[in-house]
Design a protein around this motif. Sequence first.
Motif, mmCIF file in Angstrom:
data_model
loop_
_atom_site.group_PDB
_atom_site.id
_atom_site.type_symbol
_atom_site.label_atom_id
_atom_site.label_comp_id
_atom_site.label_asym_id
_atom_site.label_seq_id
_atom_site.Cartn_x
_atom_site.Cartn_y
_atom_site.Cartn_z
ATOM 1 N N THR A 104 0.833 -1.203 0.000
ATOM 2 C CA THR A 104 0.000 0.000 0.000
ATOM 3 C C THR A 104 0.864 1.249 0.000
ATOM 4 O OG1 THR A 104 -1.618 -1.255 1.289
ATOM 5 C CG2 THR A 104 -1.985 1.104 1.067
ATOM 6 N N ALA A 105 1.986 1.203 0.717
ATOM 7 C CA ALA A 105 2.920 2.336 0.702
ATOM 8 C C ALA A 105 3.450 2.573 -0.704
ATOM 9 C CB ALA A 105 4.067 2.074 1.674
ATOM 10 N N ALA A 106 3.824 1.508 -1.409
ATOM 11 C CA ALA A 106 4.315 1.642 -2.783
ATOM 12 C C ALA A 106 3.224 2.196 -3.699
ATOM 13 C CB ALA A 106 4.808 0.294 -3.293
ATOM 14 N N PHE A 107 1.995 1.749 -3.485
ATOM 15 C CA PHE A 107 0.840 2.225 -4.260
ATOM 16 C C PHE A 107 0.660 3.736 -4.070
ATOM 17 C CE2 PHE A 107 -3.864 2.972 -3.860
ATOM 18 C CZ PHE A 107 -4.179 2.887 -5.214
ATOM 19 N N ASN A 108 0.750 4.188 -2.835
ATOM 20 C CA ASN A 108 0.570 5.606 -2.541
ATOM 21 C C ASN A 108 1.731 6.437 -3.103
ATOM 22 O OD1 ASN A 108 -0.819 7.773 -1.447
ATOM 23 N ND2 ASN A 108 -0.217 7.361 0.664
ATOM 24 N N LEU A 109 2.956 5.988 -2.875
ATOM 25 C CA LEU A 109 4.134 6.719 -3.354
ATOM 26 C C LEU A 109 4.237 6.724 -4.878
ATOM 27 C CD1 LEU A 109 6.613 5.480 -0.654
ATOM 28 C CD2 LEU A 109 6.145 7.888 -1.145
ATOM 29 N N ASN A 110 3.595 5.753 -5.516
ATOM 30 C CA ASN A 110 3.623 5.724 -6.979
ATOM 31 C C ASN A 110 2.992 6.973 -7.587
ATOM 32 O OD1 ASN A 110 3.923 4.212 -9.635
ATOM 33 N ND2 ASN A 110 1.710 4.483 -9.599
ATOM 34 N N LEU A 111 2.112 7.635 -6.829
ATOM 35 C CA LEU A 111 1.520 8.874 -7.334
ATOM 36 C C LEU A 111 2.582 9.948 -7.535
ATOM 37 C CD1 LEU A 111 -0.887 10.532 -8.166
ATOM 38 C CD2 LEU A 111 -1.411 10.918 -5.741
ATOM 39 N N LEU A 112 3.563 10.008 -6.628
ATOM 40 C CA LEU A 112 4.655 10.968 -6.813
ATOM 41 C C LEU A 112 5.528 10.582 -8.005
ATOM 42 C CD1 LEU A 112 5.775 11.681 -3.129
ATOM 43 C CD2 LEU A 112 4.027 12.825 -4.514
ATOM 44 N N LYS A 113 5.755 9.274 -8.185
ATOM 45 C CA LYS A 113 6.487 8.808 -9.376
ATOM 46 C C LYS A 113 5.770 9.257 -10.641
ATOM 47 C CE LYS A 113 8.616 4.499 -7.670
ATOM 48 N NZ LYS A 113 8.675 3.035 -7.896
ATOM 49 N N ARG A 114 4.451 9.137 -10.630
ATOM 50 C CA ARG A 114 3.675 9.522 -11.814
ATOM 51 C C ARG A 114 3.795 11.017 -12.082
ATOM 52 N NH1 ARG A 114 -2.835 8.508 -12.998
ATOM 53 N NH2 ARG A 114 -2.719 9.219 -15.167
ATOM 54 N N ILE A 115 3.742 11.811 -11.021
ATOM 55 C CA ILE A 115 3.903 13.262 -11.181
ATOM 56 C C ILE A 115 5.287 13.584 -11.754
ATOM 57 C CG2 ILE A 115 4.110 15.432 -9.913
ATOM 58 C CD1 ILE A 115 1.943 14.335 -8.004
ATOM 59 N N ASN A 116 6.310 12.921 -11.243
ATOM 60 C CA ASN A 116 7.662 13.141 -11.766
ATOM 61 C C ASN A 116 7.747 12.791 -13.246
ATOM 62 O OD1 ASN A 116 8.535 13.977 -9.262
ATOM 63 N ND2 ASN A 116 9.680 12.117 -8.794
ATOM 64 N N ARG A 117 7.133 11.687 -13.616
ATOM 65 C CA ARG A 117 7.241 11.189 -14.993
ATOM 66 C C ARG A 117 6.402 12.013 -15.973
ATOM 67 N NH1 ARG A 117 5.424 6.636 -13.954
ATOM 68 N NH2 ARG A 117 3.296 6.839 -14.757
ATOM 69 N N GLU A 118 5.168 12.318 -15.599
ATOM 70 C CA GLU A 118 4.235 12.920 -16.544
ATOM 71 C C GLU A 118 4.185 14.449 -16.482
ATOM 72 O OE1 GLU A 118 0.359 11.144 -16.509
ATOM 73 O OE2 GLU A 118 1.145 9.110 -16.285
ATOM 74 N N ASP A 146 11.422 13.879 -4.305
ATOM 75 C CA ASP A 146 12.348 12.902 -3.749
ATOM 76 C C ASP A 146 11.513 11.865 -3.014
ATOM 77 O OD1 ASP A 146 14.216 11.413 -2.381
ATOM 78 O OD2 ASP A 146 15.113 13.112 -1.316
ATOM 79 N N LEU A 147 11.358 10.680 -3.607
ATOM 80 C CA LEU A 147 10.478 9.670 -3.024
ATOM 81 C C LEU A 147 10.969 9.177 -1.670
ATOM 82 C CD1 LEU A 147 9.398 9.781 -5.954
ATOM 83 C CD2 LEU A 147 8.962 7.349 -5.771
ATOM 84 N N ASP A 148 12.261 9.243 -1.449
ATOM 85 C CA ASP A 148 12.804 8.805 -0.160
ATOM 86 C C ASP A 148 12.503 9.798 0.959
ATOM 87 O OD1 ASP A 148 13.869 6.485 -1.243
ATOM 88 O OD2 ASP A 148 15.767 7.463 -1.755
ATOM 89 N N ALA A 149 12.022 10.975 0.594
ATOM 90 C CA ALA A 149 11.735 12.016 1.589
ATOM 91 C C ALA A 149 10.252 12.085 1.947
ATOM 92 C CB ALA A 149 12.209 13.367 1.079
ATOM 93 N N PHE A 150 9.462 11.104 1.479
ATOM 94 C CA PHE A 150 8.045 11.015 1.813
ATOM 95 C C PHE A 150 7.733 9.608 2.295
ATOM 96 C CE2 PHE A 150 8.064 14.727 -0.843
ATOM 97 C CZ PHE A 150 7.056 15.529 -0.342
ATOM 98 N N ALA A 151 6.776 9.509 3.211
ATOM 99 C CA ALA A 151 6.369 8.211 3.743
ATOM 100 C C ALA A 151 4.854 8.072 3.667
ATOM 101 C CB ALA A 151 6.831 8.056 5.187
ATOM 102 N N HIS A 152 4.405 6.858 3.421
ATOM 103 C CA HIS A 152 2.978 6.527 3.435
ATOM 104 C C HIS A 152 2.455 6.561 4.865
ATOM 105 C CE1 HIS A 152 -0.752 4.331 2.918
ATOM 106 N NE2 HIS A 152 -0.329 3.394 3.747
ATOM 107 N N GLU A 153 1.244 7.088 5.029
ATOM 108 C CA GLU A 153 0.621 7.133 6.349
ATOM 109 C C GLU A 153 -0.867 6.854 6.218
ATOM 110 O OE1 GLU A 153 -0.235 10.835 9.176
ATOM 111 O OE2 GLU A 153 1.905 10.286 9.171
#
Length: 309
Positions: A202-216, A222-229
């Motif tokens: 679930t953490a990877a699912f949530n953080l993937n939104l930041l990956k998508r923003i970076n890509r698109e 910095d994905l390492d500077a955010f945590a799922h909560e």
Amino acid sequence: MNTDPFRADVLDGLSYPQKSLPSRWLYDAEGSRLFDRITELPEYYPTRTELKILRSRASEMASAIGPQSVVIEYGAGSLLKVRILLDALDRPEAFVPVDISASHLHTAADELKADYPKLQIHPVAADFMASNLGEALPQAAGRRAGFFPGSTVGNLLDADILRFLSNARSDLGDGSCFIVGLDQPKSPDVLLPAYDDAQGVTAAFNLNLLKRINRELGGNFDLDAFAHEARWNAAESRIEMHLRSLKPQSATVAGERFRFAEGETIHTENSRKIGLDAFGELAEKAGWRLDRTWMDDDNLFAVMMLEAV
């Protein structure tokens, strides 16, 4: 891919005092794949509970729908659950899956076509909240049946639920029915692990939104500077998903800069737990009548059939 709606939602959402992003943008191809993994986790009870209900009650649902129907699934995803309904139906004529993730949708639809060669399948890549299917739906000898399994309805506020049910009533028309899944209120001790699993999917699912923003959108999160909560909001009877900043930082998206204090969050999803009476009142306002309800033995989850009025 047209990223304009995504860009607008992200730039607007990151400008709010409580930064937030619509949960629909979690579901790109990778997000959809990760969500499919979430549904198989031991902590995530909704999918296996609903599947059990569908498998034991599909014949009753099919009998109520009748022969030669058109099935329209909103937020279709991997098309796993609708197979149970299709197998129970009497000569269904067509199936229309609607999902925002076009690549995931078409892959799943192609797999379904291979297994149901006599069934007309018309995938629609669209946000189910914004779609207006209307006359685009195929005609059939039987009636139209909406299908909205899972707990997605809990992601919506009451006003959004009312708008969605009203749009679906318009789409499906007079004489139609609508099968809807609804996660039920329960202890946070059960809920929190379902949205913050031990494997970190679930953490990877949530953080993937930041990956998508970076890509698109040319972001530099910095994905390492955010945590799922995951949080339980008792006042609103909902689980909330957030992305929490682990330090003071900034990120640029589409040329605009956004600052984050340590501990500040981006609110990415709500999952409300709505009682049957409250949902029935909303459905009635949107032109539906709650006709019957099927639940598991522990009352964790409900599958409802609405009838157009």
